[in-house]
Design a protein around this motif. Structure first.
Motif, PDB file in Angstrom:
ATOM      1  N   TRP A  22     -26.908  -0.019  -8.402  1.00  0.00           N
ATOM      2  CA  TRP A  22     -27.680   0.905  -7.571  1.00  0.00           C
ATOM      3  C   TRP A  22     -28.965   1.361  -8.271  1.00  0.00           C
ATOM      4  CZ3 TRP A  22     -26.899   0.597  -2.749  1.00  0.00           C
ATOM      5  CH2 TRP A  22     -25.619   0.365  -2.241  1.00  0.00           C
ATOM      6  N   VAL A  23     -28.908   1.469  -9.593  1.00  0.00           N
ATOM      7  CA  VAL A  23     -30.128   1.782 -10.341  1.00  0.00           C
ATOM      8  C   VAL A  23     -31.162   0.675 -10.148  1.00  0.00           C
ATOM      9  CG1 VAL A  23     -31.098   1.966 -12.672  1.00  0.00           C
ATOM     10  CG2 VAL A  23     -29.033   3.245 -12.075  1.00  0.00           C
ATOM     11  N   LEU A  24     -30.718  -0.579 -10.231  1.00  0.00           N
ATOM     12  CA  LEU A  24     -31.636  -1.702 -10.055  1.00  0.00           C
ATOM     13  C   LEU A  24     -32.203  -1.728  -8.641  1.00  0.00           C
ATOM     14  CD1 LEU A  24     -32.992  -4.281 -11.025  1.00  0.00           C
ATOM     15  CD2 LEU A  24     -30.885  -5.523 -10.473  1.00  0.00           C
ATOM     16  N   ILE A  25     -31.366  -1.546  -7.651  1.00  0.00           N
ATOM     17  CA  ILE A  25     -31.836  -1.528  -6.259  1.00  0.00           C
ATOM     18  C   ILE A  25     -32.847  -0.406  -6.053  1.00  0.00           C
ATOM     19  CG2 ILE A  25     -31.123  -1.073  -3.873  1.00  0.00           C
ATOM     20  CD1 ILE A  25     -28.488  -2.555  -4.550  1.00  0.00           C
ATOM     21  N   GLY A  26     -32.546   0.775  -6.590  1.00  0.00           N
ATOM     22  CA  GLY A  26     -33.457   1.911  -6.451  1.00  0.00           C
ATOM     23  C   GLY A  26     -34.777   1.686  -7.160  1.00  0.00           C
ATOM     24  N   CYS A  27     -34.733   1.103  -8.354  1.00  0.00           N
ATOM     25  CA  CYS A  27     -35.969   0.836  -9.094  1.00  0.00           C
ATOM     26  C   CYS A  27     -36.840  -0.187  -8.367  1.00  0.00           C
ATOM     27  CB  CYS A  27     -35.628   0.337 -10.499  1.00  0.00           C
ATOM     28  SG  CYS A  27     -35.019   1.606 -11.624  1.00  0.00           S
ATOM     29  N   ASN A  28     -36.220  -1.165  -7.723  1.00  0.00           N
ATOM     30  CA  ASN A  28     -37.006  -2.148  -6.964  1.00  0.00           C
ATOM     31  C   ASN A  28     -37.680  -1.512  -5.757  1.00  0.00           C
ATOM     32  OD1 ASN A  28     -36.709  -4.519  -8.488  1.00  0.00           O
ATOM     33  ND2 ASN A  28     -34.667  -4.893  -7.661  1.00  0.00           N
ATOM     34  N   ILE A  29     -37.008  -0.580  -5.123  1.00  0.00           N
ATOM     35  CA  ILE A  29     -37.624   0.148  -4.005  1.00  0.00           C
ATOM     36  C   ILE A  29     -38.835   0.936  -4.484  1.00  0.00           C
ATOM     37  CG2 ILE A  29     -37.262   2.012  -2.338  1.00  0.00           C
ATOM     38  CD1 ILE A  29     -34.346   1.066  -2.106  1.00  0.00           C
ATOM     39  N   LEU A  30     -38.685   1.611  -5.625  1.00  0.00           N
ATOM     40  CA  LEU A  30     -39.794   2.393  -6.178  1.00  0.00           C
ATOM     41  C   LEU A  30     -40.948   1.484  -6.609  1.00  0.00           C
ATOM     42  CD1 LEU A  30     -37.873   5.031  -8.345  1.00  0.00           C
ATOM     43  CD2 LEU A  30     -39.092   5.431  -6.187  1.00  0.00           C
ATOM     44  N   ALA A  31     -40.618   0.321  -7.158  1.00  0.00           N
ATOM     45  CA  ALA A  31     -41.666  -0.608  -7.589  1.00  0.00           C
ATOM     46  C   ALA A  31     -42.529  -1.039  -6.417  1.00  0.00           C
ATOM     47  CB  ALA A  31     -41.030  -1.829  -8.262  1.00  0.00           C
ATOM     48  N   GLU A  32     -41.911  -1.345  -5.294  1.00  0.00           N
ATOM     49  CA  GLU A  32     -42.682  -1.722  -4.100  1.00  0.00           C
ATOM     50  C   GLU A  32     -43.497  -0.550  -3.579  1.00  0.00           C
ATOM     51  OE1 GLU A  32     -40.343  -3.523  -1.102  1.00  0.00           O
ATOM     52  OE2 GLU A  32     -39.760  -5.253  -2.319  1.00  0.00           O
ATOM     53  N   LYS A  33     -42.922   0.624  -3.618  1.00  0.00           N
ATOM     54  CA  LYS A  33     -43.618   1.813  -3.116  1.00  0.00           C
ATOM     55  C   LYS A  33     -44.900   2.082  -3.907  1.00  0.00           C
ATOM     56  CE  LYS A  33     -42.948   6.786  -2.356  1.00  0.00           C
ATOM     57  NZ  LYS A  33     -43.395   6.775  -0.956  1.00  0.00           N
TER      58      LYS A  33
END
Length: 502
Positions: free
Chosen positions: A361-372
């Motif tokens: 979930w940390v990885l999924i969340g970090c990828n969302i933030l990276a795109e944002k």
């Protein structure tokens, strides 16, 4: 390691007291003790040989991860940049070997020294060292770790970086930046090390428990890669004119899976191998339970964390996209491994499952933030190794078990342990300090280096080269043979990509 000794005087006295002739008793005592000492020395020689062989084998496993990195990176970039990324992985190892030999090992483990940086063994002078139990296997093992950190960074800046920049940053990272951090937390002289000779000087009474390097290796490589990718900016076409993310998928899921399995295999040297020695009993000599048991447990926790993260990513991404995506599962698996690396030796298997679950979930969340924030990392290296590495450091401070800490690290019996295991918050405080100083040190050093390279126009390739592909413009040809018309179509698709669904 405790050794048994034979005293000629004591044995002679015992023989005389039991009616023996003095001269005969003396010769008998000398003979028995001589044989005893020979057996004892042979036993020690065998232990050293076993430990050295174990460390060499672990070194080979960790080095095999370079092939895993190469395949993972190659599969994650577009076909027109395959030769480039594979060459950078080869040179990470080669350049890192020379600079770690000249400077890196000395800065990391050159005892005796100060708490900041090592001062001995430049160019492996005065090596092997009997006083520190350092043999050539120690150098090989630590070099394999250093080039792993460099490999993480190369993924972050893939597909848009001048080749000369790879040579410069790899030399600087493996020769200075990474060794200083490993000295802080792994050397017996390091200010944050749990192995300091004086227990009274341990950071927060515990030192930092980063057993195989969630912080020392993964966070260091990730922060270095972040600054390179941030200063360069995203690849052409990664975000459209509206600022929305456009998928720029790698060209080979097959290579991604191959690389993932090779990294998984190598991780059994990375984590269990960090014990350095295997022939150590916990308790009396001849005990069934010893360091070999802890090594087995470490391999189990490593496995379970990766498996848990892979399954969590599988279903998490299914909820997001409606698809079962193999490349995302591979990254999730590796995120679980990166997270468990800090605490693999001091947590129970059930805790490793928890570690992997949250790492996904940390990885999924970090990828969302990276795109944002329009951050472009072709390998998700900062999100994976940085985000999951930080989680692994925190996880260890929450779940480290007192019994395992005492066995693996020794020292004070009241050493702080995991917060959720009843050990208080001192270990967590030490680990927060570790995160902050690593981010600060690597940002100041590697951030400054990438900024200087950018100002000197040595960092990013031209837009024309990026559109054409580095394989053609810098390396004399493509990795694959194409028929007429296929190359133009491939280049068009690599530029256009496919828009990511909201």
């Amino acid at each position: 390691m405790a050794t048994l000794t034979c005293s000629v005087a004591e044995l002679q006295s015992l023989l005389i007291n039991n009616g023996g002739n003095t001269s005969i008793a003396t010769e008998t005592a000398k003979y028995i003790c001589g044989r005893f000492d020979a057996i004892s020395n042979n036993f020690l020689d065998t232990n050293h040989a076993v430990d050295n062989t174990y460390l060499l084998f672990s070194s080979y496993l960790v080095f095999a991860m370079q092939l895993g990195f190469a395949m993972l990176c190659a599969g994650s970039v577009r076909a027109k940049n395959t030769m480039n990324i594979m060459l950078t992985n080869v040179l990470d190892a080669a350049t890192g070997g020379i600079f770690y030999y000249l400077f890196g090992f000395a800065f990391a483990f050159g005892s005796s020294s100060n708490g900041f940086i090592g001062e001995h063994f430049f160019g492996l002078t005065q090596f092997p060292s009997e006083s520190l139990s350092f043999d050539y296997a120690n150098f090989l093992f630590q070099w394999a770790f250093a080039i792993a950190a460099a490999g993480i960074t190369s993924g972050s800046i893939a597909e848009r970086t001048q080749f000369v920049s790879y040579l410069i940053y790899s030399s600087f990272l493996t020769g200075l930046v990474y060794p200083v951090v490993s000295h802080w937390f792994w050397s017996s002289d390091g200010w944050g090390s749990p192995a300091r000779a004086d227990p009274g000087t341990l950071l927060f009474g515990s030192g930092v428990i980063d057993f195989a390097g969630s912080g020392v290796v993964h966070l260091v490589g990730a922060v270095a890669g972040f600054w390179g990718a941030f200063i360069e900016g995203p690849r052409i076409g990664r975000f459209n004119h509206e600022g929305k993310a456009v998928a720029m998928k790698g060209h080979s899921g097959t290579l991604v899976v191959l690389g993932t399995f090779l990294l998984w295999f190598g991780w059994y040297g990375f984590n269990p191998g960090s014990f350095l020695i295997i022939s150590k009993a916990y308790g009396k000599s001849g005990s069934f339970y010893g360091q070999w048991s802890a090594i087995g447990r470490t391999a189990v926790t490593t496995t379970l964390a990766g498996c848990s993260a892979a399954l969590t990513t599988l279903f998490g991404r299914r909820l997001q996209t409606g698809h079962w995506i193999v490349t995302d599962v591979c990254n999730g698996l590796l995120g679980g491994f990166a997270a468990i690396t800090a605490g693999c030796s001091v947590v129970d298997p059930w805790a490793a499952v928890i570690c992997g679950f949250f790492a996904a979930w940390v990885l999924i969340g970090c990828n969302i933030l990276a795109e944002k924030f329009k951050y472009d990392d072709p390998l998700e290296a900062f999100q994976l190794h940085g985000g999951c590495g930080v989680w692994g450091i925190i996880f260890t401070a929450l779940f480290a078990k007192k019994e395992y800490l005492n066995e693996v690290f020794g020292g004070p019996i009241d050493r702080p342990y995991g917060l959720l295991m009843g050990g208080g918050g001192r270990l967590l405080a030490a680990h927060v300090v570790q995160i902050l100083v690593i981010v600060g040190w690597v940002s100041v050093t590697m951030g400054a280096l990438f900024f200087v390279l950018h100002k000197l126009k040595l960092l990013r390739i031209s837009s024309e080269e990026e559109m054409e592909g580095l394989d053609l413009t810098s390396h004399g040809g493509m990795a694959y043979e194409y028929h007429h018309g296929e190359l133009e179509l491939l280049q068009k698709r690599s530029i256009e990509g496919t828009r990511i669904d909201p």
